[in-house]
Design a protein around this motif. Structure first.
Motif, PDB file in Angstrom:
ATOM      1  N   ALA A   1      17.527  33.530   5.329  1.00 25.92           N
ATOM      2  CA  ALA A   1      17.841  33.752   3.917  1.00 25.92           C
ATOM      3  C   ALA A   1      18.688  32.616   3.369  1.00 25.92           C
ATOM      4  O   ALA A   1      18.499  32.176   2.222  1.00 25.92           O
ATOM      5  N   GLU A   2      19.624  32.110   4.167  1.00 24.76           N
ATOM      6  CA  GLU A   2      20.466  31.003   3.718  1.00 24.76           C
ATOM      7  C   GLU A   2      19.635  29.749   3.475  1.00 24.76           C
ATOM      8  O   GLU A   2      19.798  29.052   2.463  1.00 24.76           O
ATOM      9  N   GLU A   3      18.707  29.466   4.419  1.00 28.72           N
ATOM     10  CA  GLU A   3      17.837  28.300   4.240  1.00 28.72           C
ATOM     11  C   GLU A   3      16.930  28.480   3.031  1.00 28.72           C
ATOM     12  O   GLU A   3      16.666  27.529   2.279  1.00 28.72           O
ATOM     13  N   ALA A   4      16.441  29.712   2.819  1.00 31.66           N
ATOM     14  CA  ALA A   4      15.580  29.966   1.663  1.00 31.66           C
ATOM     15  C   ALA A   4      16.349  29.761   0.364  1.00 31.66           C
ATOM     16  O   ALA A   4      15.806  29.210  -0.613  1.00 31.66           O
ATOM     17  N   ASN A   5      17.616  30.189   0.315  1.00 27.82           N
ATOM     18  CA  ASN A   5      18.422  29.986  -0.892  1.00 27.82           C
ATOM     19  C   ASN A   5      18.641  28.502  -1.172  1.00 27.82           C
ATOM     20  O   ASN A   5      18.587  28.051  -2.326  1.00 27.82           O
ATOM     21  N   GLN A   6      18.872  27.734  -0.108  1.00 26.65           N
ATOM     22  CA  GLN A   6      19.033  26.292  -0.295  1.00 26.65           C
ATOM     23  C   GLN A   6      17.733  25.660  -0.784  1.00 26.65           C
ATOM     24  O   GLN A   6      17.745  24.764  -1.637  1.00 26.65           O
ATOM     25  N   THR A   7      16.601  26.150  -0.256  1.00 24.67           N
ATOM     26  CA  THR A   7      15.300  25.626  -0.701  1.00 24.67           C
ATOM     27  C   THR A   7      15.056  25.979  -2.163  1.00 24.67           C
ATOM     28  O   THR A   7      14.557  25.148  -2.937  1.00 24.67           O
ATOM     29  N   LEU A   8      15.419  27.214  -2.551  1.00 23.84           N
ATOM     30  CA  LEU A   8      15.268  27.590  -3.960  1.00 23.84           C
ATOM     31  C   LEU A   8      16.137  26.728  -4.868  1.00 23.84           C
ATOM     32  O   LEU A   8      15.733  26.365  -5.976  1.00 23.84           O
ATOM     33  N   GLU A   9      17.322  26.403  -4.395  1.00 32.28           N
ATOM     34  CA  GLU A   9      18.215  25.546  -5.172  1.00 32.28           C
ATOM     35  C   GLU A   9      17.584  24.172  -5.384  1.00 32.28           C
ATOM     36  O   GLU A   9      17.582  23.632  -6.504  1.00 32.28           O
ATOM     37  N   ARG A  10      17.034  23.619  -4.302  1.00 32.02           N
ATOM     38  CA  ARG A  10      16.397  22.300  -4.424  1.00 32.02           C
ATOM     39  C   ARG A  10      15.167  22.368  -5.323  1.00 32.02           C
ATOM     40  O   ARG A  10      14.900  21.437  -6.108  1.00 32.02           O
ATOM     41  N   LEU A  11      14.401  23.469  -5.207  1.00 36.86           N
ATOM     42  CA  LEU A  11      13.210  23.607  -6.041  1.00 36.86           C
ATOM     43  C   LEU A  11      13.574  23.705  -7.521  1.00 36.86           C
ATOM     44  O   LEU A  11      12.906  23.102  -8.377  1.00 36.86           O
TER      45      LEU A  11
ATOM     46  N   ALA B   1       9.590  38.163  -4.307  1.00 34.65           N
ATOM     47  CA  ALA B   1       8.543  38.460  -5.285  1.00 34.65           C
ATOM     48  C   ALA B   1       9.085  38.423  -6.709  1.00 34.65           C
ATOM     49  O   ALA B   1       8.347  38.111  -7.658  1.00 34.65           O
ATOM     50  N   ARG B   2      10.359  38.777  -6.879  1.00 32.87           N
ATOM     51  CA  ARG B   2      10.936  38.774  -8.226  1.00 32.87           C
ATOM     52  C   ARG B   2      11.281  37.377  -8.723  1.00 32.87           C
ATOM     53  O   ARG B   2      11.549  37.180  -9.903  1.00 32.87           O
ATOM     54  N   ILE B   3      11.291  36.419  -7.820  1.00 38.10           N
ATOM     55  CA  ILE B   3      11.599  35.040  -8.217  1.00 38.10           C
ATOM     56  C   ILE B   3      10.325  34.391  -8.735  1.00 38.10           C
ATOM     57  O   ILE B   3       9.359  34.214  -8.000  1.00 38.10           O
TER      58      ILE B   3
ATOM     59  N   VAL C   1      12.267  32.642 -13.861  1.00 41.43           N
ATOM     60  CA  VAL C   1      13.528  33.192 -13.366  1.00 41.43           C
ATOM     61  C   VAL C   1      14.316  32.072 -12.701  1.00 41.43           C
ATOM     62  O   VAL C   1      13.801  31.381 -11.808  1.00 41.43           O
ATOM     63  N   THR C   2      15.515  31.885 -13.127  1.00 44.19           N
ATOM     64  CA  THR C   2      16.379  30.858 -12.545  1.00 44.19           C
ATOM     65  C   THR C   2      17.649  31.507 -12.020  1.00 44.19           C
ATOM     66  O   THR C   2      18.134  32.512 -12.553  1.00 44.19           O
ATOM     67  N   GLY C   3      18.174  30.908 -10.966  1.00 40.67           N
ATOM     68  CA  GLY C   3      19.428  31.386 -10.393  1.00 40.67           C
ATOM     69  C   GLY C   3      19.292  32.570  -9.472  1.00 40.67           C
ATOM     70  O   GLY C   3      20.293  33.017  -8.907  1.00 40.67           O
ATOM     71  N   ALA C   4      18.102  33.137  -9.290  1.00 42.29           N
ATOM     72  CA  ALA C   4      17.922  34.288  -8.390  1.00 42.29           C
ATOM     73  C   ALA C   4      17.964  33.809  -6.949  1.00 42.29           C
ATOM     74  O   ALA C   4      17.352  32.798  -6.596  1.00 42.29           O
ATOM     75  N   ARG C   5      18.683  34.551  -6.106  1.00 42.56           N
ATOM     76  CA  ARG C   5      18.834  34.182  -4.703  1.00 42.56           C
ATOM     77  C   ARG C   5      18.673  35.418  -3.830  1.00 42.56           C
ATOM     78  O   ARG C   5      18.779  36.563  -4.293  1.00 42.56           O
ATOM     79  N   LEU C   6      18.431  35.188  -2.524  1.00 42.20           N
ATOM     80  CA  LEU C   6      18.320  36.280  -1.558  1.00 42.20           C
ATOM     81  C   LEU C   6      19.713  36.785  -1.217  1.00 42.20           C
ATOM     82  O   LEU C   6      20.655  36.004  -1.037  1.00 42.20           O
ATOM     83  N   SER C   7      19.834  38.108  -1.106  1.00 44.94           N
ATOM     84  CA  SER C   7      21.143  38.722  -0.897  1.00 44.94           C
ATOM     85  C   SER C   7      21.504  38.896   0.572  1.00 44.94           C
ATOM     86  O   SER C   7      22.638  39.226   0.884  1.00 44.94           O
ATOM     87  N   ASP C   8      20.562  38.707   1.494  1.00 45.34           N
ATOM     88  CA  ASP C   8      20.833  38.927   2.917  1.00 45.34           C
ATOM     89  C   ASP C   8      21.798  37.860   3.430  1.00 45.34           C
ATOM     90  O   ASP C   8      21.561  36.663   3.279  1.00 45.34           O
ATOM     91  N   SER C   9      22.880  38.308   4.041  1.00 47.13           N
ATOM     92  CA  SER C   9      23.885  37.377   4.564  1.00 47.13           C
ATOM     93  C   SER C   9      24.249  37.709   6.004  1.00 47.13           C
ATOM     94  O   SER C   9      25.372  37.471   6.442  1.00 47.13           O
TER      95      SER C   9
END
Length: 633
Positions: free
Chosen positions: A334-344, A311-313, A317-325
């Motif tokens: 969460a890892e796939e979502a971070n990669q998707t955010l990077e591509r977006l 919700a905060r993204i 906002v740029t560079g924000a990622r999910l912290s769950d590892s």
């Protein structure tokens, strides 16, 4: 419904099904087995009581048999009368011959009115009782064979009693004799019998226990002809009941010993099962609570944290990622979502660079027409320098005509194609400029319209050029009035609208050729300009004036014949005034006006023009006149 509720309710069906299966299996398997064991115990008790009852009854038969042996050996009949009933504890004794003749009858003193008996009727009569006993004894004497003996519980004259009979054949040559003795079932005997047997001795109608009850009973033992056991009855959930059925003749009242016992195993089993179900339910609820806590701490909180981070993204906002590892499915998600955010972000940066580089204005609107995103060129086209138009409703930038067309465009646009619209937009400084845009829809993941996007083009120069071309094509270069082409098109258009009345005025300037010949064409052109201005001032919208050429003018107005004549008179006065050009004054030029009215004088454009032209030539004969078309023109 939230994910937490869905996960919790997911365990309700299997939990309910498990408890239901446990309950059904306990009822159908365990309780049925315990009930059969209770039934077996009841029948074993009934068999024991049947044997005990048979012993008690046969004891009377043994005493009577001993008496018969004594009578045959040594006791005369008179001795029987003195001692038999006292010794044997019988209430009565009868001796009969084989023919049924009564030889001896002895009764102890009996008062049915005061002696408590197990009565089946409201009143019992001693004489009727004696008569019934004699009749039954006669039947037994005729029915018995040699050495036959029998004991039965019968109800005679409404009184229950135990009846024993023995048939003897003495020495050779003597006749067969039958002894019948018995005693009434009074309160003391009945209480002793019931206490010993732990049952209830009752007199019931013959139809209460049918032949099927006896057929289902256990009949093993030597006393099966005297006492049978009925099938089991369950009057309530806590008790079971079986009856000892004493033999009786058809249509006679029957003596029944009913044994009621508690269904101990069944009731204890049911209590144990209910306790087990309560404990199982409590354990299941505890497990459900533990599952809830496990879901809360191990899953749902992680999901909530991921949701908050998502919700905060936002677009800013740029560079924000999910912290769950975590090394599980949520961690992989969460890892796939971070990669998707990077591509977006890379895609958005590329798109933003492209939009900033183009010279056309790009904008995005929400469904309410509010601007949510623009590029640099859009701001430059509308003159925004110090601030952005984001947040402004695009309707406030449109003029009234374009605003209506824009709303209609939003209602008609679909998901598959874009729509082109042109109109005037209001710049920051308040000026209006002509723009053109191609508008298309923005769809969400469900295919629903969530907004619109478009490319804005500045077409002000193009519109200005088009206006110049139209002005050249439809305006008289000298006077600024509509030319002949505009006149014919506008007249046809007005006629196509089918007005109630439409007047056409043809105006020609008298002695205009004399001005050109005397003062030159420059003065003549200046005179035409003055006349055009006077004509324009006399006309109100939507009426229009035109110059067909030379000194010939036309006027189209919405009016009937009277209104057209009134305007023609005012034009005669206005156009007939002297014209001053520098130091030159021209006072000899006057107008001649011909009038034709649609549909009074003509029904089509050619006929109307011809009628107005004929009326004008009729006016020129007299000069400075206005003539309405008539058949004489």
């Amino acid at each position: 419904m939230t994910l937490r509720k869905k996960l919790l309710w997911l365990f309700v069906p299997p939990l309910t099904l498990t408890l239901g299966l446990v309950y059904v299996l306990s009822q159908t398997m365990m309780l049925d087995r315990l009930d059969r064991e209770d039934e077996l115990l009841l029948f074993n008790e009934a068999k024991r009581l049947r044997a005990l009852m048979s012993n008690s009854i046969n004891f009377d038969l043994d005493r009577l048999q001993r008496l018969a042996q004594q009578m045959a050996a040594e006791m005369p009949v008179q001795a029987v009368e003195q001692a038999t009933l006292e010794q044997l504890n019988f209430d009565f004794l009868l001796q009969l011959e084989a023919t049924g003749t009564l030889q001896l009858e002895q009764w102890r003193p009996i008062d049915l009115a005061t002696r408590p008996l197990l009565l089946t009727t409201q009143h019992a009569d001693l004489n009727n009782l004696r008569s019934s006993i004699r009749q039954r004894a006669t039947q037994l004497s005729k029915r018995h064979t040699a050495q036959a003996s029998q004991v039965e519980l019968v109800v005679l004259a409404g009184v229950p009693l135990i009846l024993a009979s023995v048939t003897l054949t003495p020495d050779q040559g003597e006749a067969r004799r039958t002894l019948v003795a018995g005693h009434l079932l009074d309160a003391s005997r009945i209480n002793t019998l019931q206490a010993e047997l732990k049952g209830s001795l009752q007199v019931v109608p013959a139809e209460r226990y049918t032949a099927s009850d006896s057929a289902q009973a256990a009949t093993s033992g030597p006393d099966q002809d005297q006492i049978s056991i009925s099938s089991r009855h369950v009057p309530d959930e806590r008790h079971q009941q079986v009856a000892l059925l004493f033999s009786h003749s058809p249509n006679e009242q029957q003596l029944v010993l009913e044994l009621t016992r508690e269904r101990r195993l069944y009731n204890e089993g049911r209590k144990a099962i209910n306790l087990f179900l309560v404990v199982s339910t409590a354990v299941a609820l505890l497990a459900w609570l533990l599952i809830y806590l496990g879901l809360e701490f191990l899953l749902l909180r992680r999901v909530s944290r991921m949701h908050d981070e998502f919700a905060r993204i936002g677009p800013d906002v740029t560079g924000a990622r999910l912290s769950d590892s975590g090394q599980d499915e949520l961690g992989y998600l969460a890892e796939e979502a971070n990669q998707t955010l990077e591509r977006l972000e890379q895609s958005e940066a590329r798109d933003r660079a492209i939009l900033e580089a183009i010279e056309e204005g790009y904008f995005e609107l929400d469904t309410n027409g509010e601007i949510v995103s623009v590029n640099r060129a859009f701001c430059q086209l509308l003159g925004y320098k110090s601030h952005s138009p984001v947040g402004i409703r695009v309707q406030t930038l449109l003029d009234d005509d374009a605003n209506q067309r824009f709303l209609a465009l939003l209602n008609s646009i679909d998901d598959n194609r874009s729509q082109v619209m042109s109109g005037r937009l209001r710049r920051v400084d308040g000026s209006l400029c002509h723009y053109e845009t191609r508008l298309s829809t923005i769809l969400d993941a469900k295919g629903e319209i969530r907004g619109y996007r478009g490319i804005l083009h500045d077409v002000s120069r193009h519109v200005e050029y088009q206006s110049q071309l139209l002005d050249i094509a439809y305006r008289d270069a000298l006077t600024g009035l509509g030319n002949r082409k505009a006149f014919y098109e506008h007249l046809q258009q007005r006629l196509d609208e089918a007005p109630a009345a439409l007047a056409l005025l043809f105006i020609d300037l008298d002695r205009f050729k004399q001005v050109n010949d005397s003062f030159g064409h420059d003065v003549g052109d200046a005179l035409l300009v003055q006349m055009a201005q006077r004509l324009r001032s006399a006309v109100r919208k939507p009426d229009q004036a035109y110059r067909l050429g030379g000194d010939e003018f036309t006027l189209i107005l919405t009016a009937d014949a009277a209104g057209a004549q009134g305007l023609a008179q005012r034009l005669l006065a206005a156009l007939g005034q002297p014209v001053t050009l520098d130091a030159l004054q021209i006072d000899f030029v006057t107008p001649s006006i011909g009038i034709a009215v649609y549909p009074q004088h003509a029904q089509d454009i050619d006929s109307l023009i011809k009628a107005a032209d004929q009326a004008m030539y009729q006016a020129k004969r007299g000069r400075n006149e206005a003539v309405l078309f008539s058949a004489r023109c």
